[in-house]
Design a protein around this motif. Structure first.
Motif, PDB file in Angstrom:
ATOM      1  N   HIS A 290     -53.285  40.444  70.701  1.00  0.00           N
ATOM      2  CA  HIS A 290     -54.298  41.447  70.397  1.00  0.00           C
ATOM      3  C   HIS A 290     -55.313  40.784  69.480  1.00  0.00           C
ATOM      4  O   HIS A 290     -54.968  39.892  68.691  1.00  0.00           O
ATOM      5  CB  HIS A 290     -53.681  42.683  69.717  1.00  0.00           C
TER       6      HIS A 290
ATOM      7  N   ASP B 197     -56.824  41.508  66.764  1.00  0.00           N
ATOM      8  CA  ASP B 197     -56.669  41.490  65.306  1.00  0.00           C
ATOM      9  C   ASP B 197     -55.667  40.429  64.840  1.00  0.00           C
ATOM     10  O   ASP B 197     -55.538  40.184  63.649  1.00  0.00           O
ATOM     11  CB  ASP B 197     -56.307  42.886  64.750  1.00  0.00           C
ATOM     12  N   HIS B 198     -54.971  39.798  65.767  1.00  0.00           N
ATOM     13  CA  HIS B 198     -54.014  38.740  65.397  1.00  0.00           C
ATOM     14  C   HIS B 198     -54.391  37.369  65.963  1.00  0.00           C
ATOM     15  O   HIS B 198     -54.097  36.350  65.364  1.00  0.00           O
ATOM     16  CB  HIS B 198     -52.603  39.117  65.839  1.00  0.00           C
TER      17      HIS B 198
HETATM   18 ZN   LIG Z   1     -51.218  44.801  68.259  1.00  0.00          ZN
END
Ligand SMILES: [Zn+2]
Length: 297
Positions: free
Chosen positions: A122, A124-125
């Motif tokens: 994802h 955000d990572h």
């Molecule tokens: Zn996630």
């Protein structure tokens, strides 16, 4: 209930979820150790504000050769070795320079990062993977099952770097430190929980870098079986130091506040190793029940 009506329910819930622009529902609610959670409250707890996502949290030593170099709500871990460093999670691309500064503040060189790992596909990572590679020439190692989702993360059109595909249980070794990649699918197909052993003060500690175990809504049958396997597997991992890809998953800020020279290391917290998994599993079961109840109506 007929299969077609179940499919209709999934389609309906999915449509509602996307109409809300990824804002998860405020039901079901589950209570774990006296604290009540909803899908919406868990996401809010994980992400905080836009400012929380992009503001560096004080970089600090966690234990042994493991350091925190992420923001207030998006974890990034540096594992230092004599042969260069391992970085877990680049987070958003706009955070990469912030992570670089945090690494420098600890007295290490960002350019010494040799291996870049991630917990899950994802943005955000792992959105910043391409920029980290550009700045450090690090090898990017990813869980095989997350490859399609990672290939879709292309900030500014840059292709997602993938130097090696990993399989469940594979080891990654650098400068005497070995990390093991455990496939803990559900949140994404290739969600990876990393484990390692560190030495600190003459003792050995098992460190667990947990992936997110937050179930999407609705829970599809494929995701249901992935989580049934994941929630069993994670509890078999040896653990003294629970960490997570969002700091709230292991109560980082409160623990950091208790760090004191000569006092026990607050990040050693075996009693709470599966607290986050307990919350997410309770929510997962409640979501499944809610889906069944809605399908009956
Ligand atoms: Zn996630």
């Amino acid at each position: 209930m007929r299969l077609s009506s179940l499919a209709a329910v999934f389609a309906f819930i999915a449509a509602v979820a996307s109409a809300q622009n990824a804002q998860p529902p405020d039901q079901p609610a589950v209570t774990v150790r006296g604290q009540t959670y909803t899908p919406r409250s868990i996401l809010a707890r994980n992400m905080g504000s836009e400012e929380d996502q992009t503001t560096a949290f004080a970089p600090h030593k966690v234990i042994g050769n493991v350091y925190y170099v992420g923001t207030r709500t998006l974890s990034s871990f540096l594992i230092t070795t004599p042969a260069g460093h391992i970085l877990i999670n680049s987070t958003y691309e706009r955070n990469v320079r912030t992570i670089e500064k945090s690494v420098a503040q600890l007295g290490f060189k960002f350019s010494d990062v040799r291996i870049l790992l991630g917990t899950h596909a994802h943005g955000d990572h792992q959105e910043g993977d391409a920029l980290v590679k550009e700045l450090t020439k690090a090898q990017v190692l990813v869980m095989q099952e997350d490859v399609p989702a990672l290939e879709a993360i292309k900030p500014g059109g840059k292709p997602h770097p993938i130097d090696r595909r990993l399989y469940d249980g594979e080891e990654v070794t650098l400068g005497g430190t070995t990390l093991v990649a455990h496939l803990t699918a559900g949140h994404t197909r290739g969600c990876t929980t990393w484990t390692t052993k560190v030495q600190d003060g003459g003792r050995t500690y098992n460190v667990v870098f947990a992936c997110s175990y937050r179930a999407p809504a609705p829970v599809s049958p494929a995701v249901e079986s992935e989580f049934n396997r994941t929630f069993k597997i994670i509890r078999t991992l040896p653990c003294d130091v629970p960490l997570g890809d969002h700091p709230a998953q292991y109560d980082m800020a409160a623990k950091y506040g208790r760090v004191k020279e000569g006092a026990p290391n607050p990040f050693v917290d075996a009693a709470n190793c599966w607290h986050e998994a307990d919350i997410q599993e309770a929510m997962f079961r409640a979501q499944l029940q809610l889906q069944k109840d809605q399908a009956k109506k």
